[in-house]
Design a protein around this motif. Sequence first.
Motif, short mmCIF file in Angstrom:
data_model
loop_
_atom_site.label_atom_id
_atom_site.label_comp_id
_atom_site.label_asym_id
_atom_site.label_seq_id
_atom_site.Cartn_x
_atom_site.Cartn_y
_atom_site.Cartn_z
N MET A 1 0.81 -1.22 0.00
CA MET A 1 0.00 0.00 0.00
C MET A 1 0.83 1.26 0.00
SD MET A 1 -2.97 -1.20 -0.18
CE MET A 1 -3.87 0.34 0.03
N THR A 2 2.17 1.13 0.11
CA THR A 2 3.02 2.32 0.18
C THR A 2 3.26 2.90 -1.19
OG1 THR A 2 5.00 0.96 0.04
CG2 THR A 2 4.18 1.47 2.23
N GLY A 3 3.82 4.12 -1.19
CA GLY A 3 4.18 4.79 -2.43
C GLY A 3 3.08 5.72 -2.91
N SER A 4 3.40 6.51 -3.91
CA SER A 4 2.47 7.46 -4.50
C SER A 4 2.71 7.48 -5.99
CB SER A 4 2.66 8.85 -3.87
OG SER A 4 3.99 9.29 -4.07
N ALA A 5 2.23 8.47 -6.67
CA ALA A 5 2.44 8.56 -8.11
C ALA A 5 2.45 10.01 -8.53
CB ALA A 5 1.35 7.80 -8.85
N GLY A 6 3.08 10.27 -9.67
CA GLY A 6 2.99 11.61 -10.25
C GLY A 6 4.29 12.35 -10.37
N THR A 7 5.32 12.02 -9.59
CA THR A 7 6.56 12.79 -9.65
C THR A 7 7.47 12.36 -10.80
OG1 THR A 7 7.58 11.29 -8.06
CG2 THR A 7 6.55 13.29 -7.19
N LEU A 8 7.30 11.13 -11.29
CA LEU A 8 8.08 10.62 -12.42
C LEU A 8 7.16 9.90 -13.38
CD1 LEU A 8 11.21 8.96 -10.71
CD2 LEU A 8 11.23 11.05 -12.07
N THR A 9 7.48 9.97 -14.67
CA THR A 9 6.75 9.15 -15.63
C THR A 9 7.38 7.75 -15.65
OG1 THR A 9 8.19 9.70 -17.49
CG2 THR A 9 6.35 11.19 -17.05
N THR B 1 14.26 4.71 -17.44
CA THR B 1 15.54 5.27 -17.84
C THR B 1 16.50 5.33 -16.66
OG1 THR B 1 14.47 6.60 -19.54
CG2 THR B 1 16.69 7.26 -18.90
N ILE B 2 15.98 5.63 -15.47
CA ILE B 2 16.82 5.64 -14.27
C ILE B 2 17.33 4.24 -13.96
CG2 ILE B 2 16.78 5.96 -11.75
CD1 ILE B 2 14.94 8.37 -12.23
N TRP C 1 24.17 15.64 -8.43
CA TRP C 1 23.78 15.52 -9.84
C TRP C 1 23.39 14.11 -10.24
CZ3 TRP C 1 29.03 18.06 -11.62
CH2 TRP C 1 29.09 19.37 -11.13
N LEU C 2 23.15 13.24 -9.27
CA LEU C 2 23.02 11.82 -9.58
C LEU C 2 21.89 11.52 -10.55
CD1 LEU C 2 23.88 8.90 -9.13
CD2 LEU C 2 22.32 8.81 -7.19
N ILE C 3 20.66 11.95 -10.26
CA ILE C 3 19.52 11.57 -11.08
C ILE C 3 19.62 12.14 -12.50
CG2 ILE C 3 17.01 11.67 -11.32
CD1 ILE C 3 18.12 9.73 -9.18
N PRO C 4 19.93 13.43 -12.69
CA PRO C 4 20.13 13.92 -14.07
C PRO C 4 21.24 13.16 -14.79
CG PRO C 4 19.93 15.76 -12.55
CD PRO C 4 20.04 14.53 -11.71
N TYR C 5 22.26 12.77 -14.03
CA TYR C 5 23.38 12.03 -14.63
C TYR C 5 22.92 10.66 -15.10
CZ TYR C 5 28.13 10.16 -15.03
OH TYR C 5 29.28 9.61 -15.50
N MET C 6 22.11 9.96 -14.29
CA MET C 6 21.58 8.66 -14.69
C MET C 6 20.72 8.77 -15.94
SD MET C 6 20.46 6.73 -11.20
CE MET C 6 21.65 6.10 -10.02
N VAL C 7 19.88 9.79 -15.98
CA VAL C 7 19.02 9.98 -17.15
C VAL C 7 19.86 10.22 -18.39
CG1 VAL C 7 17.28 11.48 -18.19
CG2 VAL C 7 17.06 10.80 -15.79
N MET C 8 20.90 11.04 -18.28
CA MET C 8 21.79 11.30 -19.41
C MET C 8 22.47 10.02 -19.88
SD MET C 8 25.04 13.90 -19.69
CE MET C 8 26.11 12.83 -18.73
N MET C 9 22.92 9.17 -18.93
CA MET C 9 23.55 7.90 -19.30
C MET C 9 22.58 7.01 -20.06
SD MET C 9 26.64 8.05 -18.22
CE MET C 9 26.41 9.76 -18.74
N GLY C 10 21.32 7.02 -19.64
CA GLY C 10 20.31 6.19 -20.29
C GLY C 10 19.97 6.63 -21.70
N LEU D 1 16.41 10.59 -27.68
CA LEU D 1 16.01 11.93 -27.24
C LEU D 1 14.60 12.31 -27.68
CD1 LEU D 1 19.26 14.02 -27.86
CD2 LEU D 1 18.13 13.70 -25.65
N ALA D 2 14.22 11.95 -28.91
CA ALA D 2 13.03 12.52 -29.51
C ALA D 2 11.86 11.57 -29.70
CB ALA D 2 13.40 13.13 -30.88
N VAL D 3 12.12 10.27 -29.81
CA VAL D 3 11.03 9.32 -30.09
C VAL D 3 10.32 8.95 -28.79
CG1 VAL D 3 10.48 7.03 -30.98
CG2 VAL D 3 12.23 8.42 -32.11
N PRO D 4 9.00 9.01 -28.77
CA PRO D 4 8.26 8.62 -27.55
C PRO D 4 8.54 7.16 -27.18
CG PRO D 4 6.83 9.78 -29.10
CD PRO D 4 8.10 9.49 -29.83
N GLY D 5 8.52 6.89 -25.89
CA GLY D 5 8.77 5.53 -25.42
C GLY D 5 9.84 5.50 -24.36
#
Length: 411
Positions: free
Chosen positions: A163-171, A177-178, A301-310, A359-363
């Motif tokens: 029952m824990t957790g929420s939604a909305g802060t990340l897609t 990608t993370i 910078w960890l999370i932006p860095y992970m996204v960039m790596m992905g 970068l540009a294609v949805p998914g």
Amino acid sequence: MLLGFTFFSATMWGGAEIGVAFRFWPDLALIILCGSTILAAYVTGLGYVGYRSGLSTALSARFAFGDAGSRWSDALLGLTQIGWYAWGTATIAIILVRLLNLGAGWEIPLIFVFGLGFCLTAYIGCRGLAALSKVAVPAMLLLIAISGAVALRSADGIDGLLMTGSAGTLTVAEALTIVVGTFVAGGTQVANWTRFAGSARTAVGSTLLAFFFGNGLMVAAGAVGAAVYGLSDIVEVLAVQGLLSAGVLMLFLNIWTTQDNTIYNFSVAGCHFFRTERRRLVTFAGAAAGTGLALLGMYDWLIPYMVMMGVFIPPLGGVIMADFFVRYRGRYPALEEAALPRFNLPGLAAYAAGSLAALAVPGIPPVNGIVAAFLAYACLARLPAHINRSNRSRETRQMGQVSGGSFRAQR
């Protein structure tokens, strides 16, 4: 050794970031499962290339991008490893300052100490990496088991956790990608280890175990702690659980096993970039650069860095796999005999296409990048000879098919 590499605190931080953004079941569980599957499939393919060819990732990139063009992949992979090394160095310094209630002025001296100290086992070589992993992997498994048990008790068992957790802060795409980005840069260089494997089963099995189970376990451990306590900082979670003192020792070993593998990866890419055999000097230079980046605030910078790596790393692996499986049909020619072009234009163009797709294609950006780069290269490599003559004409003269076993004998 690969489990020691993937047992990394940054992966737990990434898991914590998605743990506070999604309900544990089924959303979070499916994200971790899908992300780990994508990462493991990608890395296992590259691991097999390393075993079969007997070549490091840097040398495989020379076939895919050309003699001079491969320096681009060396630079990209080397710089990503410096970023991870900087984050790990800053993290352990910050943890100790928090634990011992030291003043903020202690962070800089500790960063210097750990930044230069973590590279010692990599300075020794693979034997040093393996010896440390034999200690750190069981210790980290113990920490995860204890922390998970405490979290379940705090959540009133499995039913409470669901029952824990929420939604909305990340897609979902960002979360995936993370998960993939946690180890896509290191995983792209898995051939640095699997080239020494004694069999395909060992190469593929150890890679799957490390990047599906090991990396997935780290993500899940961070996510569960964050889902229960609502904290995205794993150090704060351990403090709430009363495990900070024991946890810091195990996290220290955990970070060290990844730091030395990371800087070893940098040394392999750096030696290839500069065409030098002075691996120990390159190792020390990389550690010094990582220490400097840690001082500049890499911890934040960890999370932006992970996204960039992905986004930017997976297309590299897509091109390398397409080059090996489609163009060379599972066997490289002998490297010392192959007349490689300075720039393999189809490989470079396919990498650009993969990056653009990510970068540009949805998914899911990492999947888009891998698939687009692979397909683009597979098509470009089959262009008529008069269009692609700068690459094909010089290679077909000396295609002497040499097996992966022969490469290992030549090394």
